[in-house]
Design an enzyme around this catalytic site. Sequence first.
Site, short mmCIF file in Angstrom:
data_model
loop_
_atom_site.label_atom_id
_atom_site.label_comp_id
_atom_site.label_asym_id
_atom_site.label_seq_id
_atom_site.Cartn_x
_atom_site.Cartn_y
_atom_site.Cartn_z
CE LYS A 53 -3.32 2.61 2.83
NZ LYS A 53 -4.12 2.66 4.06
CD GLU A 110 -6.18 7.88 10.99
OE1 GLU A 110 -5.66 6.76 10.98
OE2 GLU A 110 -6.31 8.58 9.96
#
Length: 414
Positions: free
Chosen positions: A149, A202
Site C-alpha cells: 500500500k 483520526e
Amino acid sequence: MTTQPFWHGFSERTPAGAHGHPLPFALVGGAETLIGHGERAALDKGPLETLSERVARFFEDQAEGPDVLVGAVPFSRDESAHLVQPRQVMRIQGRFDPHDVLELSSVRDRTPQTSGQCRIAGEPDADGYAHSVDAGLEAIASSAGALRKIVLSRSLVVRAEHPFDLRMLFARLAGDESITTFAAPLPARDGAPRTLIGATPELLVEKRGLRVLSHPLAGSAPRRTDKGADEASAKALMASGKDHREHALVVEAILDTLAPFCRDLATPEGTCLRATASLWHLGTRIEGRLKDAAISSADLVAALHPTPAVCGEPRAEAAAAIDRLEGYDRDFYAGAVGWCNAAGDGRWSVSIRCAEICGRTARLYAGAGIVPGSDPASETNETSVKFKAMLAALGIAEPGRGPERREGQGEAAR
C-alpha cells in the site's frame, strides 16, 4: 464537563490570534480541550527515534512551568518535532465552544474578514495526481509483494490578497463536532510565522496510565445531502472489498506495533462506519492495557508513526515511493499533533484534513490510500472531497474537479 486541577498561569491570558496572526496551540475534541499560550521553552531537536529520551530529559531539566509539551510531529521520521512548553495552559475535560476557550466571542457578531481574491494552484494538479496513482499501482504490482500500500497526497496552494483570518477559520472547522480541531504554531519560515490548522477525525494514540487507545481510519466515501443517497454511500463503503483491504492493513500494523507494549489488546467493536460532515470512513477502535505505566506516549508515537493510514505498508518501502512520486515535502502534514506530560501520558491526533497557513498563503493537503484495485479517477475524486471542508472554512466557493489556476473570491463574494 469538569475543569481539571490546573489552569496553569491562565490569569494573564493574551488574546488569541488576531486577523492574520498565529493562534495559540489548540486541540478541541470530544474528549478534551487543551489550549497552550506562548512558549516558555522548547524541546531539543532530533529524529523521531530519540523523541522519548529527549522528552524525558526535558522534564527532568525543567523544574518550572506547566508540566506539558504541546506541538506537532512531522511526517518524516528523520525530521524534528516542534514541541514547546507553553507559558500558560488550560485543559478541560470535554469539548468546549472554541469561541469561548480561544476568546473568539467577536467572531459570532462581526462581519467576517475576507481574504479577497484567491488564486489556487495544484501541486500536482488533478491530472498529475492521477498519473501518480497510476505509477503507484505499477510500483505495487512490480514489487512482487514487497509493497502492499502507498498513501499518495496532493496539495493545493491558495494565495489571497489579504492574510487569512485564523480565528474565523478555526471556528468554522470546529463546527463539525465529529472531529478534533487543532492549531499548532510551527517554526517560522524566512521570518514569517506559520500555523498548521485542521480538523482531523483520526486518533493516532492516547495513553493515560496503563490505558492505551488508537482509532485508525482508512477507506472513505463521500457524504450526500440526500438521506437515501447518503445511506447508499455508507452501505457501498461497508461492502467495498478494496476499502476493507486498505483498512485491514492499517489495523494489523497498529496491532502488531502495540502488542509488545501491551498486556491486553483488542478491537471490541470491530470495523465500523465513522461519519464526519463530508465523509464516511471505515474505523476500528483499538483498546489496550500496557505492561508498564512507565511506557510513555512519546514511546508509542515513535513506534507507530507514520502508520499505513498516511504512509503505506511496509513503512520504509512506502515512504521511499512517496518521495519518488509526490514531488513535494509533506513537512508537518500527515504527522501528529498533540501533547505529552512528565508522567508519560498524552494524546496525539493524525494531522490530516489540514492546511499550513503563512500570512496570505495557505497550503492544503489531501491524500488517498493506493492498493491493488484502486482507480486513479476515484482516488483523485476522493482527494477533492477531502479538500472541500478546508476550502469552505477559508471562505472559498467550492471549485469543481481540478480547481487549479482558478481565480476565486473569499466569503464576501459567496
